[in-house]
Design a protein around this motif. Structure first.
Motif, short mmCIF file in Angstrom:
data_model
loop_
_atom_site.label_atom_id
_atom_site.label_comp_id
_atom_site.label_asym_id
_atom_site.label_seq_id
_atom_site.Cartn_x
_atom_site.Cartn_y
_atom_site.Cartn_z
N GLY A 184 0.77 -1.16 -0.07
CA GLY A 184 0.08 -0.10 0.13
C GLY A 184 0.77 1.15 0.08
O GLY A 184 2.13 1.19 0.08
N GLY A 185 -0.05 2.21 0.09
CA GLY A 185 0.68 3.96 -0.16
C GLY A 185 1.44 3.84 1.31
O GLY A 185 2.30 4.64 1.18
N MET A 186 0.63 3.45 2.51
CA MET A 186 1.30 3.81 3.63
C MET A 186 2.84 2.97 3.87
O MET A 186 3.57 3.94 4.15
CB MET A 186 0.53 3.11 4.83
N GLU A 187 3.08 1.87 3.16
CA GLU A 187 4.11 1.36 3.22
C GLU A 187 5.42 2.43 2.55
O GLU A 187 6.37 2.25 2.85
CB GLU A 187 4.26 0.00 2.61
N THR A 188 4.86 3.00 1.41
CA THR A 188 5.79 3.50 0.69
C THR A 188 6.53 4.84 1.34
O THR A 188 7.31 5.10 1.30
CB THR A 188 5.15 4.13 -0.88
N VAL A 189 5.13 5.48 1.91
CA VAL A 189 5.37 6.73 2.90
C VAL A 189 6.45 6.36 3.80
O VAL A 189 7.51 7.21 4.04
CB VAL A 189 4.14 7.29 3.53
N ILE A 190 6.10 5.36 4.76
CA ILE A 190 7.08 4.98 5.80
C ILE A 190 8.56 4.71 5.06
O ILE A 190 9.42 5.20 5.87
CB ILE A 190 6.32 3.51 6.48
N ARG A 191 8.46 4.03 4.16
CA ARG A 191 9.86 3.68 3.47
C ARG A 191 10.67 4.93 3.24
O ARG A 191 11.85 5.07 3.36
CB ARG A 191 9.75 2.61 2.42
N ASP A 192 9.88 5.83 2.64
CA ASP A 192 10.68 6.95 2.05
C ASP A 192 10.98 7.93 3.33
O ASP A 192 12.08 8.79 3.12
CB ASP A 192 9.49 7.82 1.14
N VAL A 193 10.20 8.08 4.18
CA VAL A 193 10.61 8.69 5.43
C VAL A 193 11.83 8.10 6.20
O VAL A 193 12.78 9.10 6.39
CB VAL A 193 9.48 8.84 6.73
N ILE A 194 11.94 7.05 6.24
CA ILE A 194 13.12 6.33 6.73
C ILE A 194 14.26 6.50 5.91
O ILE A 194 15.51 6.73 6.57
CB ILE A 194 12.95 4.93 7.00
#
Length: 363
Positions: free
Chosen positions: A15-25
């Motif tokens: 999902g998009g949530m995983e993408t956002v978390i990954r990008d922030v990290i």
């Protein structure tokens, strides 16, 4: 601030949530190498797809006990042990139930650190939404979710609306040339009714006069139901169903090439990243003005158009502009319209919020 822990229940991995978390990290790693980020997941089994976690340090606790109280107690004990070992400076909960579990684990560990909530879905459509109040501070991904937090008793002063980030693009995906039939795009899960309302999408297109085509990218439990309904409405020959794609925008650029507008007919959202992703390529968007997110992103007539949720006639009317006289849109203007959502500005904001929290004593 040297260590950030992200805590939450297991997710699908797609999902998009995983993408956002990954990008922030990854942004923290690139910008501030001295700050380490780790993840801790509460799991019932080991079925979570972990491809998105490549290069990210993650730990897990497992319990499939049918009694929720016992399952949660085990998760709390495991997280408390992990917290004592890792000693994070700040903990960010990626869902609401984790706010409760992390709060209890913090008490059990004897540690003191600020606890953030960072829910990625509408609180009005999630179980245990009241658990968000167990966090000290809150990262709201839309104005609507901020209001949902306030309605549950969260002090407004403890909420920061940060939205979600998107990477700026150096290329654009142009609209069809003058005289060509409009080409519409849908990117997302295939839910016939419920959240995504693909039924509204198909009903609105079926009522549209003149030639058009739709490219639908995504999969879901209602995929075949959506295809059957398109056949029943007599529009199956105008729709290309691409299914799930690991890199949807690569497919759009390579195979579809030109897009008139991205369409979103949801009854509710958390923060629809597909709108930002489309606009980062200069694509006009037509979306329901649902709770929550589209109203934070779309500026009517500039980068898209909003219509009342569930109003299929209004949706068709918005589409009809493309079959009669396509609006003149400037891809560069659309790209610039979302400048506050680009990753650099987003990351600096988040970094300042976390730094302030770690320097402030929780009263």
């Amino acid at each position: 601030m040297k260590k950030i822990a992200f805590v939450g229940e297991a997710v699908s991995g797609f999902g998009g949530m995983e993408t956002v978390i990954r990008d922030v990290i990854h942004a923290f790693r690139a910008d501030t190498p001295t700050v380490t980020s780790k993840m801790f997941f509460f799991c019932r089994d080991d079925r979570m797809d972990k491809g998105w976690l490549e290069g990210i340090d993650a730990d897990y606790t497992f319990s499939n006990h049918k009694i929720s109280f016992l399952r949660r107690a085990r998760h709390v004990r495991a997280l408390a042990r992990w917290l004592r070992e890792e000693k994070p400076d700040v903990v960010i909960c990626i869902d609401v139930i984790s706010c409760l579990l992390a709060n209890r684990a913090r008490q059990k560990s004897g540690l003191h650190f600020p606890l953030f909530s960072w829910p990625h879905f509408s609180l009005d459509h999630k179980k245990h939404a009241e658990c968000v109040t167990y966090a000290d501070y809150h990262l709201a991904i839309s104005s609507g979710i901020k209001q949902q937090m306030i309605a549950r008793g969260v002090p407004e002063a403890r909420i920061n609306v940060i939205f979600n980030p998107v990477a700026p693009k150096n290329t654009v995906i142009p609209a069809p040339a003058a005289g060509e039939a409009p080409t519409f795009l849908y990117v997302g899960r295939m839910k016939f009714e419920g959240q995504k309302r693909i039924k509204d999408l198909l009903d609105g297109l079926a009522a549209l006069e003149g030639p058009w085509t739709l490219h639908a990218i995504g999969d879901g439990s209602d995929f075949e139901k959506c295809r059957r309904y398109a056949s029943e409405k007599g529009i199956a020959d105008r729709i290309t169903w691409h299914g799930w794609q690991a890199e949807p925008w690569t497919l759009v650029q390579r195979d579809i090439k030109r897009v008139s507008a991205l369409l979103l007919t949801s009854s509710f959202e958390g923060f629809p990243m597909t709108l930002l992703e489309a606009m980062s390529y200069g694509i006009f968007c037509i979306s329901s003005d649902c709770m929550s997110g589209p109203g934070d992103i779309i500026v009517n007539g500039v980068n898209g158009q909003l219509y009342p949720p569930g109003d299929v006639s209004a949706f068709t009317a918005a589409l009809s502009g493309f079959t009669r006289q396509p609006p003149v849109v400037d891809p560069a203007t659309i790209q610039h319209s979302i400048h506050r959502f680009y990753i650099d500005a987003y990351f600096e904001n988040v970094k300042a919020i976390l730094r302030h929290a770690t320097e402030t004593t929780i009263q």
